[in-house]
Design a protein around this motif. Structure first.
Motif: not given
Ligand SMILES: Nc1nc2c(ncn2[C@@H]2O[C@H](COP(=O)(O)OP(=O)(O)OP(=O)(O)O)[C@@H](O)[C@H]2O)c(=O)[nH]1
Ligand SMILES: [Mg+2]
Length: 618
Positions: A316, A318, A356, A353, A267-268
């Motif tokens: 980035r 996310v 966030g 992961n 996810t990141h």
């Protein structure tokens, strides 16, 4: 093998060109054939002289189906840009080129199509205008070939150009870990689930154990096929179909990837991002986005550390839900609503992961909470204001942000809002019902909104609005009032077919005589054939049978009648009713409704006693 991908504006002749090159019509779906428009990816096998072959991925040109185009775009290494010489470079020509500059295209060939419709002089002008418009795109200076899929002109030249290009491309990396983004899932009787995709890197063999990521499901590969031929093993660069009997067809979907043990969902992502110049003003420090990676489409947020400029920058990404990503993988970002292309780039690094914080404001949380409580019961802005204890103007403004983030869906007529999670759950239930119905009644066009509402326990008024929203996004099909799974095509049983063939038969001596509609409906009512009524509806909806006034014709009869009328009018300019009767050798009883039907269909135009041709149909 390599993948040739089409791109270009709607109706510019992409699918026709693929069909002319390969003999395969890439428009697989009924709805595509009915509308003469590509809605989803199509596939074909290109075989050229000297044993050179390639997979072709044909994309829809209509902007509404851009998410489907994006699901196939990552796999293309040769771009076949299709431009209609009559129209030139159009918005989706540019948009597709903008998208593809971020992906894996290595060579571009431009096909100028429909040259049969222009004179030599006009063609010269069009050629120059198009070359000028392509300046500054990845198609600038690309080899350009003029073709007509209708006459076959230029096709040999195009084949040669494709052969040269394909021969000159280095192979993709077969030694890298397996990465096969799934773009199609279906089940075959006796075999079970089959997934297809473009093998981006690595190799896969029959007998391998593979993982579907991000879901994490594993399966043994029973067999590997490339364009219908079984293979022991396949290497990167090919279209591949894998039979994975250990996986339920409903447990995988487009967007997952078949991988080895190296990759899993992330996810990141640390990325290098380049904005499109036109999108700079839309980018903020945190921008909600739709991210397209492989065949996946996921919601996320692009986080920028600096003010966006036109150069590549570190950023980035996310994501709300994990996707398979690893350094080097390319991506494209679109704004959520309206869908505007923002830019794209490649993944530089991945992170374990991390959770966030989604950074929602208190108003957003309150509204999302109120909507989540209501489930699929759509709420008007005023009701949300009461439930969330917020001023209505705050609600309206905040809803825009939530819709843009994909958390809320707007329904029309009247305008109201539902939480996206509830809507998605309902969509799943609707699709499950439709698939069951297609299994039970394969001859029916699909389900009506009333039927779906009843089966899913929803009020009809609400169901209609939810279904409209789903159909608008292309998640289900709406074909003249019948809802269906997008990839469903109705098919009559042999018994039903035989019944209608006899009922509506054509007399060779009197080819334009119809059958009274009443007679047919009462025969259908009395018939002892299961499903005859719905099969009849299907024949009418598909134009196999056509009701004209109180009479029923076969579609083929009407096509012949229309062709005769057009021919006559092209020659004579206008036509009286009695000329029409003579033309068909038919009587007044049939002629009047036919003429009215031709007028209503916009084929002829009535003025006084005469009919003229409304427009030249091509
Ligand atoms: N005269 C002429 N018509 C063509 C030619 N190629 C395609 N057409 C017509 O143009 C229309 C659109 O063709 P398609 O091949 O469906 O166009 P497309 O680019 O695949 O359209 P989308 O997939 O919906 O974006 C059809 O009516 C074709 O018959 C050509 O070379 N000459
Ligand atoms: Mg098409």
């Amino acid at each position: 093998m390599h993948i040739v991908g089409t791109a270009g504006h709607v109706d510019h002749g992409k699918s026709s060109l693929v069909a002319a090159l390969t003999g395969t019509n890439p428009d697989r779906w009924l709805e595509e054939q009915l509308r003469g428009m590509t809605l989803d990816l199509g596939f074909a096998h290109l075989v050229l002289d000297n044993g050179i072959e390639a997979g072709i991925v044909d994309v829809p040109g209509h902007e509404r189906f851009l998410h489907n185009m994006l699901a196939g775009a990552a796999g293309m290494d040769v771009l076949l840009l299709v431009v209609d010489v009559n129209e030139g470079v159009m918005p989706q020509t540019r948009e597709h080129l903008d998208i593809l500059r971020y992906l894996n295209v290595r060579r571009t060939i431009v096909a100028l199509t429909k040259i049969d419709l222009l004179s030599e002089d006009e063609l010269g002008i069009a050629r120059e205008a198009i070359a000028g418009d392509l300046r500054g795109t990845i198609a600038e200076g690309a080899e350009t070939i003029e073709v007509s899929s209708h006459t076959g002109a230029g096709l040999d030249q195009l084949r040669n150009a494709l052969a040269d290009t394909l021969a000159s491309l280095p192979a993709r990396d077969a030694e890298a870990p397996l990465y096969l983004p799934v773009d199609r899932v279906f089940a075959l009787p006796g075999l079970g689930t089959v997934v297809t995709g473009t093998l981006m890197q690595g190799r896969v063999r029959a007998g391998d154990t593979v993982t579907f990521a991000p879901s994490g499901r594993g399966s043994r590969v029973r067999s590997v096929h490339v364009f219908g031929k079984q293979r022991g093993a396949v290497e990167a660069g090919s279209r591949v179909a894998l039979n994975v009997p250990g996986i339920d067809r409903h447990d995988v979907a487009r967007g997952e990837a078949v991988v080895g043990r190296e990759f899993s969902g992330r996810t990141h992502l640390d990325v290098r991002f380049t904005a499109l110049p036109g999108a700079l003003k839309l980018l903020q420090r945190r921008t909600p986005v739709h991210a397209y990676i492989g065949s996946a489409e996921v919601l996320g947020t692009l986080l920028l550390e600096e003010r966006p400029g036109s150069n590549e920058m570190r950023a980035r990404l996310v994501l709300r839900t994990p996707v398979v990503a690893f350094p080097g993988v390319r991506f494209v970002l679109r704004r959520l609503s309206p869908h505007i292309l923002l830019g794209g780039g490649f993944v530089e690094g991945i992170e374990a992961n991390a959770p966030g914080g989604d950074g929602a404001t208190p108003a957003e949380t309150a509204i999302a909470g109120a909507l989540a409580q209501a489930g699929t019961d759509a709420m008007a802005a005023g009701d949300i204001a009461v439930a969330a204890n917020l001023r209505e103007d705050v609600v309206v403004k905040t809803l825009d942000a939530l819709i843009e983030r994909g958390d809320v869906i707007r329904l029309q007529r009247p305008v109201a809002f539902v939480h996206a999670t509830a809507a998605r759950e309902y969509l799943t239930a609707v699709i499950a019902y439709l698939e069951e119905m297609h299994r039970n009644e394969p001859w029916a066009m699909g389900a009506t909104s009333v039927g779906i509402a009843r089966a899913t326990g929803k009020g009809e008024a609400l169901a209609v609005r939810l279904l409209a929203a789903f159909a608008d996004e292309g998640r289900i099909a709406n074909r003249g009032g019948y809802y269906a799974a997008v990839d469903f095509t109705p098919a009559l049983t042999p018994k039903q077919r035989e019944f209608f063939d006899q009922l509506v038969s054509v007399d060779a001596g009197n080819p334009f005589v119809p059958v009274p509609f009443d007679e047919v409906t009462s025969a259908v009512r009395k018939a002892q054939i299961p499903g005859a009524g719905k099969a009849f509806d299907t024949l009418l909806a598909r134009g196999v049978l056509i009701k004209v006034g109180e009479f029923l014709y076969r579609g083929s009869q009407i096509a012949q009648i229309q062709a005769r009328v057009e021919q006559f009018l092209l020659r004579a300019g206008k036509m009286t009713a009695s000329e029409f009767r003579d033309l068909l050798g038919t009587s007044r009883k049939y002629a009047v409704p036919l003429l009215e039907w031709l007028d209503a269909r916009g084929i002829t135009l009535r003025s006084g006693d005469y009919r003229t041709l409304r427009k030249r149909s091509t």
